[in-house]
Design a protein around this motif. Sequence first.
Motif, PDB file in Angstrom:
ATOM      1  N   ALA A  70       0.085   3.385  -3.174  1.00 32.39           N
ATOM      2  CA  ALA A  70      -0.752   4.564  -2.928  1.00 32.39           C
ATOM      3  C   ALA A  70      -0.326   5.248  -1.641  1.00 32.39           C
ATOM      4  O   ALA A  70      -1.048   5.204  -0.646  1.00 32.39           O
TER       5      ALA A  70
ATOM      6  N   ILE B  59      -2.840   7.621   0.244  1.00 31.74           N
ATOM      7  CA  ILE B  59      -3.907   7.046   1.068  1.00 31.74           C
ATOM      8  C   ILE B  59      -3.386   6.787   2.468  1.00 31.74           C
ATOM      9  O   ILE B  59      -4.005   7.142   3.471  1.00 31.74           O
TER      10      ILE B  59
ATOM     11  N   LEU C  95      -6.853  -1.507  -1.322  1.00 31.35           N
ATOM     12  CA  LEU C  95      -6.991  -0.342  -2.197  1.00 31.35           C
ATOM     13  C   LEU C  95      -8.348  -0.346  -2.903  1.00 31.35           C
ATOM     14  O   LEU C  95      -8.988   0.686  -3.043  1.00 31.35           O
TER      15      LEU C  95
ATOM     16  N   VAL D  49      -4.686   8.203   6.093  1.00 26.31           N
ATOM     17  CA  VAL D  49      -5.316   7.438   7.159  1.00 26.31           C
ATOM     18  C   VAL D  49      -4.450   7.306   8.399  1.00 26.31           C
ATOM     19  O   VAL D  49      -4.957   7.185   9.496  1.00 26.31           O
TER      20      VAL D  49
ATOM     21  N   ILE E  41       0.841  -1.206   0.000  1.00 23.45           N
ATOM     22  CA  ILE E  41       0.000   0.000   0.000  1.00 23.45           C
ATOM     23  C   ILE E  41       0.872   1.250   0.000  1.00 23.45           C
ATOM     24  O   ILE E  41       0.611   2.212  -0.728  1.00 23.45           O
TER      25      ILE E  41
ATOM     26  N   TYR F 243     -10.930   0.575  -0.363  1.00 22.90           N
ATOM     27  CA  TYR F 243     -10.835   1.989  -0.010  1.00 22.90           C
ATOM     28  C   TYR F 243     -11.487   2.860  -1.079  1.00 22.90           C
ATOM     29  O   TYR F 243     -12.244   3.782  -0.772  1.00 22.90           O
TER      30      TYR F 243
END
Lengths: 317, 259
Positions: A210, A213, B201, A217, A206, B204
């Motif tokens: 990304a 993101i 992902l 968070v 992740i 999300y």
Amino acid sequence: MYPQLHIPDGFLSPQVSLVLWVATAVLIGIAVRKTSRTDVRLAASQPILMGVLGAFIFAAQMFNFPVATGTSGHLLGGVLAGYLLGPWAGTIVMATVIGIQALLFQDGGLLVLGANIFNMGVIGTLGGSFVARGIGTTLGGSRPATILGAGIAAWLAVVAAAGFTTLQLGLSGTTNVAVGLPAMLGVHALIGVGEALITVAALTFIAQTAPDILSGVSAPRKASPVRRLATGVVIAGGVATLASFFASADPDGLEAVAEELGFLDAGLSAPFELFPDYTIPGLDGTASTVVAGLLGMIVVIGVLIALGRLARSRTKS
Amino acid sequence: MEPRGVGRDARAAVITTLAFVTAVALLPPGSYLALLLAWLLLAFAGALLGISPGHLARRGLIALPFVVAAVPIVFLRSDELLWAGTIGPISLQVSGAGLRIALTALLKAWISVQASVLLLALASPPSIVTALRRMRLPDVIATSAGLTIRYLELLRDEARRMLRARTARSASPVGVGRERIGGTIAWRARTTGSLVGSLFLRAYSRAQRIEEAAASRGATGSLSIGTMPAADSRLTLKVIGVLLLVLALTLAGALLPRL
């Protein structure tokens, strides 16, 4: 199939079940207050994110990877949820997932649901996430450091949840703690490795795919060196205390049984022992165990600091 | 079978299940007759709902593997020895008291699972969430539980497809001649972790789309209260009935002979 942590009804006494329901209700109540205390727009969108990520955790528990023929690595997902949503919201999500598993899939009982949420949600997710944060900030707070912290915490969370499950079964008179505890801790020390590896790999993926993101968070925290050291010492102290329960040298449960059953001689001793039986030669009794524990703690902190340096130099290059 | 009672107040069903499971848990070890009574009650209720006792009994088996946790007590308690002897180099003993505790726990788990199977036959998952909300479950939890249930199958299906794709592309860890293929354990874990990461992902971005859709319709962060079914007017009466039943079961546990 692996020895799981979802206790069914009937294995815990009503007294133990009710006490853990109360403890769980109080802690989830705190979590609800903590997560509701945000601005209006976030408050409106948070249940949606939490709900969909609850379904994600559910689905992610299906992923396994073969370790050897017949056994496989699994994900429970507590620390992962805590990292992605924050400790409190992550705990609510895990509690919801465990509740739905009990109500809709009969995976874990209803009267013992409080205990199951306590073990996997409160200990495994809330506790695990704070340990992850503590290790992450101790290591310098960079992204790789926090992910490494989550990995270590994921392992600890699974082992601790297994330990608490066994202690509750023991308090209910359904298992023999002296034999059950080492067995459960041993099995889950292995299962925890799978949990840690998947957690680290998922977070790394992740973070690479990304990063925006992830920073949205859960932002990495910058902590002052003093605070960092303090968290480190507190966590290491906690781990050492926990470990000293399990590592007490005098009549160790399994050893006592082994002696009785007469297969102690068959047991192999470790190839080398730094502190035989967790004692320092020349000191006796409790003092010696404590000194050994403290020395162990210092070694652990040293290793953590070294790992932190390594993680930081890798991000710089 | 389509769950009944969709759109009805499911509080009575939820309370009955919880009370029944609690009553079963309160039965002392060895009260097999009271446990038989409890199961007959379940089988009767199941028959009323059109579920055969055999099907119910089979569904109850899901909790059996956990009995592993109660195995040590059979061999380690030293009261009421049924058997003691040696098998090869190991001396063993079987305790009657330990056996009773393990067997009782097993039967309780088996019966309790069947009780929650009946709950699902009586009430749909969303109506259970609504009932819990009426019973003061915090709004954040109720809303996110409702959404989890709504998107559960969707994401599980996505996970299933990802797993099928992985199986189609990678070899098994141990080959025909037991040679190792398909990478080290760390490699396998990394592959699996990447799948978990990409599932996150997808989840999300789905959550973001839901948020936008909800915001454009003026959502406040809570599932609409307007969808709640009418409150059960005879709830108090039903709860009193349930409590009497539970009391009867507990009394049966105390009065019926134990083995």
